[in-house]
Design a protein around this motif. Structure first.
Motif, PDB file in Angstrom:
ATOM      1  N   ASP A 230      35.769  15.561  33.183  1.00  0.00           N
ATOM      2  CA  ASP A 230      33.348  15.297  33.711  1.00  0.00           C
ATOM      3  C   ASP A 230      33.344  16.661  33.054  1.00  0.00           C
ATOM      4  O   ASP A 230      32.385  16.352  31.850  1.00  0.00           O
ATOM      5  N   ILE A 231      33.883  17.793  32.714  1.00  0.00           N
ATOM      6  CA  ILE A 231      33.346  18.818  31.962  1.00  0.00           C
ATOM      7  C   ILE A 231      33.638  19.340  30.628  1.00  0.00           C
ATOM      8  O   ILE A 231      31.994  19.363  29.698  1.00  0.00           O
TER       9      ILE A 231
ATOM     10  N   ARG B  80      31.084  23.974  39.294  1.00  0.00           N
ATOM     11  CA  ARG B  80      31.491  22.347  38.756  1.00  0.00           C
ATOM     12  C   ARG B  80      32.591  21.653  39.019  1.00  0.00           C
ATOM     13  O   ARG B  80      33.874  20.869  39.942  1.00  0.00           O
ATOM     14  N   LYS B  81      34.376  22.991  39.093  1.00  0.00           N
ATOM     15  CA  LYS B  81      35.397  22.653  39.132  1.00  0.00           C
ATOM     16  C   LYS B  81      35.439  22.145  40.094  1.00  0.00           C
ATOM     17  O   LYS B  81      36.710  21.623  41.345  1.00  0.00           O
TER      18      LYS B  81
ATOM     19  N   GLY C 110      35.916  18.998  42.210  1.00  0.00           N
ATOM     20  CA  GLY C 110      35.746  17.785  42.200  1.00  0.00           C
ATOM     21  C   GLY C 110      35.641  17.854  40.760  1.00  0.00           C
ATOM     22  O   GLY C 110      35.852  16.281  40.482  1.00  0.00           O
ATOM     23  N   ALA C 111      34.613  18.155  40.347  1.00  0.00           N
ATOM     24  CA  ALA C 111      34.837  18.193  38.630  1.00  0.00           C
ATOM     25  C   ALA C 111      35.805  18.552  37.796  1.00  0.00           C
ATOM     26  O   ALA C 111      36.948  18.537  37.941  1.00  0.00           O
ATOM     27  N   ARG C 112      36.637  17.111  37.158  1.00  0.00           N
ATOM     28  CA  ARG C 112      38.196  16.896  36.331  1.00  0.00           C
ATOM     29  C   ARG C 112      37.582  17.301  35.059  1.00  0.00           C
ATOM     30  O   ARG C 112      36.407  17.711  34.124  1.00  0.00           O
ATOM     31  N   ARG C 113      38.730  17.892  34.324  1.00  0.00           N
ATOM     32  CA  ARG C 113      38.591  18.228  33.132  1.00  0.00           C
ATOM     33  C   ARG C 113      37.766  17.441  32.168  1.00  0.00           C
ATOM     34  O   ARG C 113      36.889  17.905  31.122  1.00  0.00           O
TER      35      ARG C 113
ATOM     36  N   ALA D  91      37.055  23.425  29.455  1.00  0.00           N
ATOM     37  CA  ALA D  91      36.788  21.505  30.797  1.00  0.00           C
ATOM     38  C   ALA D  91      38.753  22.364  31.490  1.00  0.00           C
ATOM     39  O   ALA D  91      39.243  22.757  31.701  1.00  0.00           O
TER      40      ALA D  91
END
Ligand SMILES: Nc1ncnc2c1ncn2[C@@H]1O[C@H](COP(=O)(O)OP(=O)(O)OP(=O)(O)O)[C@@H](O)[C@H]1O
Ligand SMILES: [Mg+2]
Lengths: 418, 252
Positions: free
Chosen positions: A337-338, A328-329, A332-335, A407
């Protein structure tokens, strides 16, 4: 925030569904905590309702005067309290002459130690073929029904003449007449209490309050008759009905009258107790409020323990899904988001625990209502709100650390994790 | 913005040519292994222009993946500068890097790295979720991307219901979904047989011809031949940087 709540809840739902047993065990603590909160809350509500109904049936405009302040006492009596004189005839006369705001004043007398909270009496009545226990047995004046907001449904109440002549006439509550004379017209029948025979002249109207009312189990005879039969009786009380809107004034007048007649020093507290339905209800609310607070504290401790379990499982979940987090990271998942994803999962878990707990608590409450009809328990809104609120808060609080741990994972490390 | 006084020493002003999308300047990556330091990269300086097709080769452990991870903004260098589309990436924070990974780079891995519990369609959609695209549009675009890799009929399959080649095509569709200008692939055919490899390389070729910049790591010389330029890495340094036969042909 890029990811929506719905997105995260769907993810959380998927995760919970694929780990049914684990999830169930995790939310057990929160579930039990919420059930406890609901159940105790509904019992307290039921008790409250019973007490309020009973007290309000006495009339909200009546002042009750006793030797001791009515209500629930904690701790031992003070020296002054132990030495208190009973309310005397002079006291009653003082109230009668000085309470201009009162419309009806009735003195009441009970056997020593026979006065107290509802149900504390145990007078016993028997007719030829029947018997009934647990009567509230007292001597009252003719205007007692008026002073205490009670109606006589059948027959009549006794008169001044019957009081003055100390006649053995009696007016009883509905339950008493039903028990003693189930098949006959009770008016004019005779029965005995403590060996004395009384002639039944009236039956009080049935009280509407929930459960068995003490008033439906009352047996009232003329004041002077009672004094004659039980000369040792020391438990006096005064019931005074205030004029509409003048309850406070009536209380003040009664207080002044009694302080003077009982010679209370100017700086000493009242040597008597005074109450209205409202004040007793208030007192009861105070007590149930405190009990509720203790319960909330206990349930919260249970929930906290549940929360530690949630945290543990969330940490396991984060470790198990390290690769997923890496993926996910990487795309493009940001902190945030996680963090949100795992927080949503934790809150989803505890939220379900809370909702199931609310349902469970409600079922218990219904069960209590069914099993104990005199306790009209019902789940109070505050318990529902608090149960759900605490559950969610537990999820947020204990989910935050694992979520932030997730995250903060380094994407490369996370992707390499086996 | 060009004359950055790096904490690691004075760096000459960098003024990248406009068509340079990837530029690294003396890039170092040092791993701390207990008391020991492992230098995976020791001063790599490369330039890759828009719409180039570059292969990175080298022996195992030479630092290819490390370099790719830096180029793909998955990792930060210990030392040196990295300019991506004229932006000094080595100074950006976590969330800014996440944004770049989401919008400007498509990454394809040797091990596919698909979410096991999600369908092909959902896997492809994933970057759009983090880009904040709304649900209906997401599915439409994911379907479009799956069409490009010829996998629409497998959209509801989970990764374990797909062949290796199909999984890699899903991964490529996912890399493409946000229309990144740069496609990075670390041994995309490493886990595939030669037929499937050629299929995947055909797909990469098509993406290159549509204007993407493509950088891929490979061990196999015939895979590297798809590219126009090969950068050889040895012991964390650039050993050679030369056009392939195809590149020479294209230049003529
Ligand atoms: N997280 C890490 N911690 C410590 N050392 C690492 C780490 N990642 C890579 N290395 C080391 O850095 C060097 C380069 O690794 P890298 O993965 O870049 O090699 P590679 O060229 O991709 O190899 P291969 O062709 O086998 O994939 C290796 O010596 C490796 O042991
Ligand atoms: Mg590698």
């Amino acid at each position: 925030m890029a990811t929506s709540l719905g997105e995260n809840l769907t993810l959380a739902y998927d995760t919970v569904r694929s780990h049914k047993l684990r999830s169930a065990l995790t939310i057990l603590g929160v579930f039990v905590g919420t059930v406890t909160l609901m159940a105790i809350g509904s019992i307290l509500t039921g008790m409250n309702k019973t007490v309020v109904d009973q007290l309000e049936s006495f009339g909200t405009n009546t002042v009750f005067v006793y030797k001791f302040a009515p209500g629930i006492h904690i701790g031992r009596l003070t020296r002054e309290e132990r030495l208190r004189k009973p309310l005397s005839d002079a006291d009653i006369a003082a109230v009668r002459s000085e309470c201009g705001a009162c419309t009806a004043i009735s003195a009441q007398v009970m056997a020593a130690g026979n006065f107290g909270p509802p149900g504390a009496n145990s007078a016993n009545a028997r007719s030829k073929s029947h018997e009934v226990d647990g009567l509230t047995f007292s001597g009252t004046e003719p205007n007692f029904p008026e002073a205490t907001n009670q109606a006589v449904a059948e027959g009549r109440y006794f008169t001044e003449a019957e009081n003055d002549h100390r006649e053995n006439v009696i007016v009883v509550g509905h339950s008493v007449s039903d028990a003693l004379f189930p098949t006959q017209d009770p008016i004019g029948q005779t029965f005995t209490i403590s060996g004395t025979t009384f002639r039944l002249i009236g039956v009080f109207a049935l009280r509407k309050s929930a459960g068995a009312s003490t008033q439906d189990l009352s047996a009232r005879i003329p004041y002077h008759t009672f004094e004659k039969l039980f000369p040792a009786s020391q438990e006096h009380s005064i019931e005074a009905l205030a004029r509409p809107g003048m309850l406070t004034i009536a209380q003040d007048q009664i207080r002044v009258a009694l302080r003077r007649s009982r010679r209370d020093k100017w700086n000493a507290p009242d040597s008597f107790g005074m109450a209205t339905a409202e004040s007793i209800i208030g007192q009861f609310h105070d007590i149930t409020g405190q009990v509720a607070l203790v319960i909330v504290a206990i349930a919260s401790i249970g929930m906290l323990i549940g929360g530690v379990g949630v945290m543990n499982i969330m940490l396991v979940s984060v470790t198990e899904r390290t690769r997923e987090i890496g993926i996910r990271k990487a795309i493009g998942a940001r902190r945030a988001d996680i963090t949100q994803q795992f927080l949503a999962e934790a809150v989803f878990l505890t939220g379900i625990g809370g909702i199931l707990g609310i349902i469970g608590g409600w079922l218990i409450s219904e069960l209590i209502k069914f099993a104990i009809p005199s306790l009209p328990s019902s789940v109070p809104l505050w318990a529902v709100g608090m149960g759900f609120g605490i559950s969610v808060a537990i999820g947020v609080f204990f989910g935050l650390f694992p979520a932030m741990k997730a995250a903060k994972l380094d994407p490369v490390d996370a992707l390499r994790y086996e | 913005m060009a004359t950055a006084a790096s904490p690691l020493g004075t760096v000459p002003p960098v003024l990248p040519a406009t068509d340079v999308v990837i530029q690294t300047v003396d890039l170092w990556k040092i791993y701390q292994m207990g008391t020991e330091q492992v230098a995976a990269l020791r001063g790599v300086s490369i330039e890759i222009k828009r719409n180039e097709y570059v292969a990175i080769m080298g022996p195992s452990g030479s630092g290819k993946s490390t370099l790719m991870n830096l180029i793909g903004c998955l990792d930060s260098p210990t030392k040196g500068q990295y300019w991506l589309n004229h932006q000094q990436v080595s100074e950006l924070d976590d969330d800014a890097l996440a944004h770049i990974r989401n919008h400007e780079i498509g990454f394809v891995f040797q091990t596919f790295n698909l979410l096991a519990r999600a369908t092909a369609l959902h896997n492809v959609e994933l970057p759009l979720i983090y880009a904040g695209v709304e649900s209906a549009q997401r599915s439409a675009r994911a379907l479009e991307a799956l069409k490009k890799v010829d996998l629409v009929d497998r959209k509801d399959h989970r990764p374990n219901e797909l062949s290796g080649g199909q999984r890699q095509r899903v991964a490529i569709a996912r890399a493409l979904i946000n229309n990144p200008s740069i496609l990075l692939a670390d041994e995309p055919t490493g886990n595939l047989d030669s037929t499937t490899s050629n299929e995947i390389m055909g797909l990469m070729d098509r993406l290159w011809s549509q204007g993407n910049t493509v950088v891929l790591v490979t061990h196999e010389p015939d895979i590297a031949e798809y590219a126009h330029r090969v950068i050889f890495i040895r012991d964390g340094q650039v050993a050679r940087d030369e056009p392939t036969a195809r590149g020479r042909k294209a230049r003529v």
